[in-house]
Design an enzyme around this catalytic site. Structure first.
Site, short mmCIF file in Angstrom:
data_model
loop_
_atom_site.label_atom_id
_atom_site.label_comp_id
_atom_site.label_asym_id
_atom_site.label_seq_id
_atom_site.Cartn_x
_atom_site.Cartn_y
_atom_site.Cartn_z
CB ILE A 265 -5.94 -4.07 0.28
CG1 ILE A 265 -6.41 -3.46 1.62
CG2 ILE A 265 -5.84 -3.00 -0.81
CD1 ILE A 265 -7.81 -2.86 1.61
CG LEU B 152 -1.85 -1.19 1.41
CD1 LEU B 152 -2.73 -1.04 2.63
CD2 LEU B 152 -2.71 -1.36 0.16
CB ILE C 246 13.19 -2.39 7.43
CG1 ILE C 246 14.42 -2.83 8.18
CG2 ILE C 246 12.49 -3.55 6.74
CD1 ILE C 246 14.14 -3.78 9.32
CE1 TYR D 291 -1.60 -7.61 10.17
CE2 TYR D 291 -3.81 -8.51 10.03
CZ TYR D 291 -2.87 -7.58 9.64
OH TYR D 291 -3.20 -6.63 8.70
N1 NAD Z 1 -2.93 -5.25 2.43
C1 NAD Z 1 -4.01 -5.65 3.08
O1 NAD Z 1 -4.80 -6.46 2.59
C2 NAD Z 1 -4.29 -5.09 4.43
C3 NAD Z 1 -5.52 -5.36 5.03
C4 NAD Z 1 -5.76 -4.90 6.32
C5 NAD Z 1 -4.82 -4.13 6.95
N2 NAD Z 1 -3.64 -3.87 6.35
C6 NAD Z 1 -2.66 -3.07 7.08
O2 NAD Z 1 -2.16 -2.04 6.26
C7 NAD Z 1 -0.78 -1.80 6.59
C8 NAD Z 1 0.07 -1.89 5.35
O3 NAD Z 1 -0.14 -3.15 4.77
P1 NAD Z 1 0.63 -3.65 3.46
O4 NAD Z 1 -0.31 -4.57 2.79
O5 NAD Z 1 1.24 -2.53 2.73
O6 NAD Z 1 1.75 -4.55 4.16
P2 NAD Z 1 3.06 -5.18 3.46
O7 NAD Z 1 3.38 -6.43 4.19
O8 NAD Z 1 2.91 -5.24 2.00
O9 NAD Z 1 4.15 -4.06 3.79
C9 NAD Z 1 4.64 -3.88 5.09
C10 NAD Z 1 5.97 -3.18 5.00
O10 NAD Z 1 6.49 -3.13 6.33
C11 NAD Z 1 7.90 -3.22 6.20
N3 NAD Z 1 8.52 -3.65 7.46
C12 NAD Z 1 8.60 -4.88 7.99
N4 NAD Z 1 9.34 -4.85 9.11
C13 NAD Z 1 9.72 -3.57 9.29
C14 NAD Z 1 10.50 -2.91 10.26
N5 NAD Z 1 11.07 -3.58 11.28
N6 NAD Z 1 10.68 -1.58 10.14
C15 NAD Z 1 10.13 -0.89 9.10
N7 NAD Z 1 9.39 -1.47 8.15
C16 NAD Z 1 9.19 -2.80 8.24
C17 NAD Z 1 8.12 -4.25 5.10
O11 NAD Z 1 9.43 -4.14 4.55
C18 NAD Z 1 7.02 -3.91 4.13
O12 NAD Z 1 7.47 -3.08 3.10
C19 NAD Z 1 -0.43 -2.82 7.67
O13 NAD Z 1 -0.62 -2.24 8.93
C20 NAD Z 1 -1.46 -3.90 7.48
O14 NAD Z 1 -1.71 -4.60 8.67
C21 NAD Z 1 -3.35 -4.33 5.10
C1 THR Z 2 -6.82 -8.67 6.01
C2 THR Z 2 -5.43 -8.23 6.17
O1 THR Z 2 -5.14 -7.66 7.36
C3 THR Z 2 -4.31 -8.82 5.41
N1 THR Z 2 -4.57 -8.79 4.00
C4 THR Z 2 -4.02 -10.24 5.85
O2 THR Z 2 -4.56 -11.12 5.24
O3 THR Z 2 -3.27 -10.43 6.74
#
Ligand code: NAD
Ligand code: THR
Length: 369
Positions: free
Chosen positions: A222, A64, A86, A192
């Protein structure tokens, strides 16, 4: 403009020398001074800034982050949105605006970045997603719990507006699964989910006690065509499109009738920015459910067959992620988000999602040829 990584990367920490905290080690009258950028509740408990001008995004190189950064940059200016992670960025990402390499566990470096760059808002995306977290529990605790503690503490002490996504994963097996309300039983059984509930409650606590402008949305899964998901339980709904286009076959790790709440990435980004920039007076709560579409793997694959190829084949081999999915909502009630700040996702049917995903992935594949 090319923003050079080396200019922004924090290379070393000469400013803060650690002082032993045993009183014997100090001569009488020694004053213990924290580094210049460490502040303690500089602001009154009720003051909240009305606007944000300079924003730090943590964990910005995941599914995202770049999309959120690009959308926010179009509103605040390229140089006013600092992406961090990171991991190291690619050259394309570096061209788009400032980047800082930050580990969410390294609180001092984050605080120094905030102070030196006059940051007044944070979007905290660093996370270990649900499935990855069950495989690497210590990492999930470190990043999702300690990381959230660090960033909330910095936001509180520097009076920053802070947005942290929560997730439908904050709900658990005892929560009602259809049209799950904002306020309901929350007893998740994944690390989580537990971390998300803790983060929500800590943010709300600081909001009430210290006036922290804490904002959070409980996202569904997402779905995006040009950035890969990072190890979650809903990843199948992205992987299936790439597999269909590449080999007309997909083996799904969830059962065919597993319905889950979902949202297309463009809606997630536009509504997140709307929420982040909304005047605080519009918000009657800190944390809101948001939702757009609900479908099962079977429904999704039938639509792919219709729009991509009748020859597309799906088989099912449920694994440990099935247990996680079984505890999550099939849909969430987001009426409060709609009435308070006008949450309005545009893509709300499985057929329009499939058509969008197919066109985005095909265009991307063409571009990469
Ligand atoms: N994508 C989804 O479907 C979804 C759904 C619900 C909630 N979320 C939330 O949205 C947020 C972003 O999600 P995303 O899908 O982009 O996640 P992602 O896993 O794609 O990205 C997470 C990022 O965090 C970084 N990271 C990991 N450890 C780290 C550290 N120690 N220091 C700094 N960065 C670090 C990773 O390198 C990665 O780029 C998260 O809080 C996630 O829980 C996402
Ligand atoms: C729903 C959400 O937080 C994320 N896409 C997961 O599956 O972990």
């Amino acid at each position: 403009m090319l923003y050079e990584l080396s200019k922004l990367r924090i290379l070393k920490f000469p400013i803060h020398r650690s002082i032993p905290f045993s009183s014997n080690a100090l001569s009488p009258g020694t004053e213990i001074r924290p580094p210049f950028y460490v502040s303690k509740n500089l602001f009154s408990t009720t003051r909240q800034q009305q606007t944000v001008n300079r924003v730090l995004i943590t964990g910005g190189l995941g599914q995202l982050g770049r999309g959120i950064a690009s959308s926010l940059r179009s509103k605040l200016g390229d140089s006013n949105v600092f992406l961090s992670d990171i991991k190291d960025p690619d050259s394309e990402t570096l061209k788009q605006g400032p980047f800082v390499r930050l580990d969410i566990i390294d609180k001092e470096s984050i605080e120094k970045t905030v102070f030196e760059n006059k940051i007044d808002g944070v979007i905290h995306l660093s996370a270990i997603l649900s499935a990855l977290g069950e495989k690497h529990p210590q990492k999930a605790i470190e990043v999702n719990i300690r990381g959230a503690e660090n960033i909330l503490d910095i936001a509180k002490n520097h009076n920053l507006r802070i947005f942290i996504p929560s997730s439908m994963g904050a709900f658990g097996p005892s929560t009602v699964k259809d049209s799950t309300p904002d306020l309901t039983i929350m007893r998740p059984n994944t690390l989580y989910g537990i971390a998300k509930v803790y983060m929500e409650l800590m943010g709300e606590y600081y909001n009430q006690k210290n006036g922290l402008d804490f904002r959070s949305l409980r996202y569904p899964g997402i779905i995006s065509g040009d950035t890969p998901p990072g190890g979650g339980t809903t990843d199948y709904a992205v992987d299936i499109f790439h597999a269909a286009i590449e080999k007309n076959q997909y083996t799904c790790f969830l059962k065919k009738d597993t319905y889950l709440a979902m949202m297309y990435v463009d809606d997630c980004i536009s509504e997140t920015i709307k929420f982040f920039l909304a005047p605080r007076e519009q918000l009657s709560q800190c944390v809101y459910n948001v939702d757009a579409i609900s479908f099962s793997p079977e429904e999704l694959s039938n639509e792919i067959k219709k729009q991509w190829s009748p020859e597309f084949e799906i088989s099912y081999k449920p694994d440990y992620r099935q247990k996680i999915a079984d505890t999550w909502p099939r849909s969430m009630c987001d009426s409060k988000a709609r009435s308070d700040w006008n949450f309005y996702p545009k893509l709300t049917s499985t057929s329009s999602l499939v058509s969008k995903m197919l066109s985005v992935i095909k265009r991307r594949n063409e571009y990469e040829k």
